[in-house]
Design an enzyme around this catalytic site. Structure first.
Site, PDB file in Angstrom:
ATOM      1  N   TYR A 101       8.084   2.165 -14.709  1.00 55.94           N
ATOM      2  CA  TYR A 101       7.941   3.010 -13.758  1.00 55.94           C
ATOM      3  C   TYR A 101       8.108   2.288 -12.260  1.00 55.94           C
ATOM      4  O   TYR A 101       7.683   1.161 -12.271  1.00 55.94           O
ATOM      5  CB  TYR A 101       6.124   3.555 -13.610  1.00 55.94           C
ATOM      6  CG  TYR A 101       5.788   4.260 -12.429  1.00 55.94           C
ATOM      7  CD1 TYR A 101       6.478   5.687 -12.204  1.00 55.94           C
ATOM      8  CD2 TYR A 101       5.131   3.679 -11.297  1.00 55.94           C
ATOM      9  CE1 TYR A 101       6.126   6.297 -11.135  1.00 55.94           C
ATOM     10  CE2 TYR A 101       5.119   4.581 -10.380  1.00 55.94           C
ATOM     11  CZ  TYR A 101       5.182   5.707 -10.096  1.00 55.94           C
ATOM     12  OH  TYR A 101       4.786   6.582  -8.923  1.00 55.94           O
ATOM     13  N   ASP A 118      10.987  -5.510 -10.729  1.00 58.79           N
ATOM     14  CA  ASP A 118      10.008  -5.017 -10.211  1.00 58.79           C
ATOM     15  C   ASP A 118       8.552  -5.586 -10.592  1.00 58.79           C
ATOM     16  O   ASP A 118       8.175  -5.392 -11.703  1.00 58.79           O
ATOM     17  CB  ASP A 118       9.919  -3.519 -10.408  1.00 58.79           C
ATOM     18  CG  ASP A 118       8.815  -2.671  -9.715  1.00 58.79           C
ATOM     19  OD1 ASP A 118       7.906  -3.250  -9.158  1.00 58.79           O
ATOM     20  OD2 ASP A 118       8.864  -1.523 -10.163  1.00 58.79           O
ATOM     21  N   LYS A 124       0.455  -3.635  -4.896  1.00 59.53           N
ATOM     22  CA  LYS A 124      -0.977  -4.034  -5.700  1.00 59.53           C
ATOM     23  C   LYS A 124      -1.448  -5.268  -5.489  1.00 59.53           C
ATOM     24  O   LYS A 124      -2.226  -5.248  -4.213  1.00 59.53           O
ATOM     25  CB  LYS A 124      -0.522  -3.876  -7.206  1.00 59.53           C
ATOM     26  CG  LYS A 124      -0.162  -2.293  -7.447  1.00 59.53           C
ATOM     27  CD  LYS A 124      -0.045  -1.853  -8.900  1.00 59.53           C
ATOM     28  CE  LYS A 124       0.406  -0.269  -8.789  1.00 59.53           C
ATOM     29  NZ  LYS A 124       1.479   0.015  -9.676  1.00 59.53           N
TER      30      LYS A 124
HETATM   31  C1  LIG Z   1       2.842   1.166  -9.172  1.00 60.20           C
HETATM   32  C2  LIG Z   1       3.855   0.815  -9.385  1.00 60.20           C
HETATM   33  C3  LIG Z   1       5.094   0.887  -8.330  1.00 60.20           C
HETATM   34  C4  LIG Z   1       4.705   1.848  -7.120  1.00 60.20           C
HETATM   35  O1  LIG Z   1       3.846   1.427  -6.325  1.00 60.20           O
HETATM   36  P1  LIG Z   1       3.198   2.258  -5.605  1.00 60.20           P
HETATM   37  O2  LIG Z   1       2.284   1.494  -4.520  1.00 60.20           O
HETATM   38  O3  LIG Z   1       2.213   3.131  -6.232  1.00 60.20           O
HETATM   39  O4  LIG Z   1       4.079   3.193  -4.745  1.00 60.20           O
HETATM   40  C5  LIG Z   1       6.156   0.529  -8.397  1.00 60.20           C
HETATM   41  N1  LIG Z   1       6.611  -0.305  -9.627  1.00 60.20           N
HETATM   42  C6  LIG Z   1       5.569  -0.644 -10.595  1.00 60.20           C
HETATM   43  C7  LIG Z   1       5.994  -1.498 -11.661  1.00 60.20           C
HETATM   44  C8  LIG Z   1       4.246  -0.166 -10.477  1.00 60.20           C
HETATM   45  O5  LIG Z   1       3.480  -0.545 -11.386  1.00 60.20           O
END
Ligand SMILES: *Cc1c(COP(=O)(O)O)cnc(C)c1O
Length: 429
Positions: A144, A239, A267
């Site tokens: 994701y 990511d 995060k």
């Molecule tokens: C949560 C997440 C995102 C998106 O971040 P948001 O702050 O929810 O837009 C992108 N990449 C990874 C790996 C994530 O876990």
């Protein structure tokens, strides 16, 4: 379980928000339930509006690594907010957090703060397309990367074919610019480069898959991605929105010793405030406006309250280095749950890395999303509710990673394993 105030609030929320929530996974649909409403958090625990306490293994989906309402973070945010909430002009706090990020993660020679992980990934992809002059993006099944159109795609039929829209509203023409292949499968990546020569702008990867359970990279996988992208003139984007400062202080790139061209963060670096960041090689980041031509902006980016909270967290992490302790507690949970499940005839597969852990009701090994999709979702759902009733909050979906904070001590781990034993009895009866 009687939760009248949550029930009443959710009824009102359903009249306001699609599905009653402002982000889908909060709705408990994957476990056929309804969510509780949070009154407050403290350390390892959440307290709901009906006065029930839960040991929290969701932790704002990984953002809260020091535990809820950590006094250092609260004080930093309070000091910042008393001066004003945002100015739309440079503030010292963004320089401080930027320098801390740079010091922890050597791959981030230059960085740009944004407001969410989604903004970070979509901006990194735009930059990759701009500097390579190519359009195709390669991602891995089950990963994701936020909710931007380019990532909301599913694999086409057959290997290495262009993707299909993963949601109504995503144009087919855009979905076709993404290719989806299985995680941990270097041959599939090689095949994409062979099939679309000179067309792939970037490979984007969660270096530890954290949105399809917890699936670590097999030995040589990240190194292989590094070599293949270099060989074919594509960029490698890690990511690290989950793994940054959580898999290790230096993120997965520090832990595995593979430095990507670009990195996305979110995060943990905001500790519960809206934040995201992308960065990497200085020569690439020099293309971002206003230094270069690649447009990207944000009215609320670099918000001083989020920056101050993030700096307090990174300083605490750099001082305390909790990652080894987090991992050994995660390992105790994984092994403990595995043993309790085995005694009841259930097979599990799990792993723990830094402040992430996960246990799935399936026979291992789990190397990609296809392996995980075979896990028993029915048993998970019963197990989830049986834990929740006993005061242990796991992510409300069989496809999420569990988290740990430095506020989760041995007593919390022991109570959790006691709860798990009773919950497994209920789930298997
Ligand atoms: C949560 C997440 C995102 C998106 O971040 P948001 O702050 O929810 O837009 C992108 N990449 C990874 C790996 C994530 O876990």
């Amino acid at each position: 379980m009687s939760t009248p105030r949550s029930t009443e609030l959710f009824a009102r929320a359903l009249r306001l928000f699609p599905g009653g929530v402002n982000s889908p996974v909060r709705s408990f649909r994957a476990v056929k339930g309804t969510p509780f409403f949070v009154a407050r958090g403290s350390g390892a625990r959440l307290f709901d509006v009906d006065g029930r306490a839960y040991i929290d293994y969701v932790l704002s989906w990984g953002a809260v690594i020091l535990g809820h309402a950590d006094p250092r973070v609260t004080a930093a945010a309070q000091r910042a907010v008393e001066k004003g909430t945002h100015y739309g002009a440079p503030v010292p706090e963004e320089v401080e957090l930027g320098e801390l990020v740079q010091r922890c993660m050597p791959g981030l020679e230059r960085v740009r703060f944004v407001n969410s992980g989604t903004e970070a990934t979509m901006s990194a992809v735009r930059l990759a397309r701009a500097v390579t002059g190519r359009d195709l993006l390669l991602k891995f099944d089950g990963a994701y990367h936020g909710h931007a159109d380019s990532f909301l795609v599913r694999a086409g039929s057959g290997m290495a074919t262009l993707a299909l829209p993963g949601s109504p509203g995503v144009p087919e023409a855009l979905a076709r610019l993404t290719v989806v292949v299985p995680f941990n499968d270097l041959d599939a990546v090689r095949d994409v480069f062979r099939r679309y020569p000179g067309a792939v702008a970037a490979v984007i990867v969660e270096p530890i898959l954290g949105n399809a359970g917890l699936i670590p990279p097999c030995g040589g996988f990240l190194e292989g991605l590094r070599e293949l992208t270099r060989e074919h003139g594509a960029l490698l984007i890690f990511d690290e929105v989950i793994t940054g400062f959580r898999a290790a202080l230096a993120g997965a790139q520090g832990r595995f010793g593979v430095v990507p061209d670009l990195t996305t963060l979110g995060k943990v670096i905001g500790g519960g405030f809206p934040i995201g960041a992308y960065g990497g090689r200085a020569d690439l980041m020099a293309n971002v406006a206003p230094e270069g031509p690649v447009d990207q902006a944000g009215t609320l980016a670099g918000n001083p309250v989020a920056m101050a909270a993030g700096a307090a967290i990174l300083r605490a992490l750099a001082d305390e280095r909790p990652h080894a302790a987090l991992e050994s507690r995660g390992r105790r949970l994984v092994d403990g749950i595995g043993e309790l499940a085995r005694r009841r005839g259930l097979e599990t597969w799990g792993d723990a890395v830094g402040g992430m852990w996960g246990v799935h009701f399936t026979r291992g090994p789990v190397r990609n999303f296809g392996d995980l999709a075979r896990a028993d979702q029915e048993v998970f759902s019963r197990f989830f509710h049986a834990c929740l009733r006993r005061g242990v909050y796991l992510p409300p979906s069989p496809f999420e990673t569990c988290f740990l904070s430095s506020a989760h001590g041995d007593p919390e781990i022991e109570s959790t394993l006691d709860v798990v034993e009773a919950a497994l009895d209920e789930a298997t009866s």
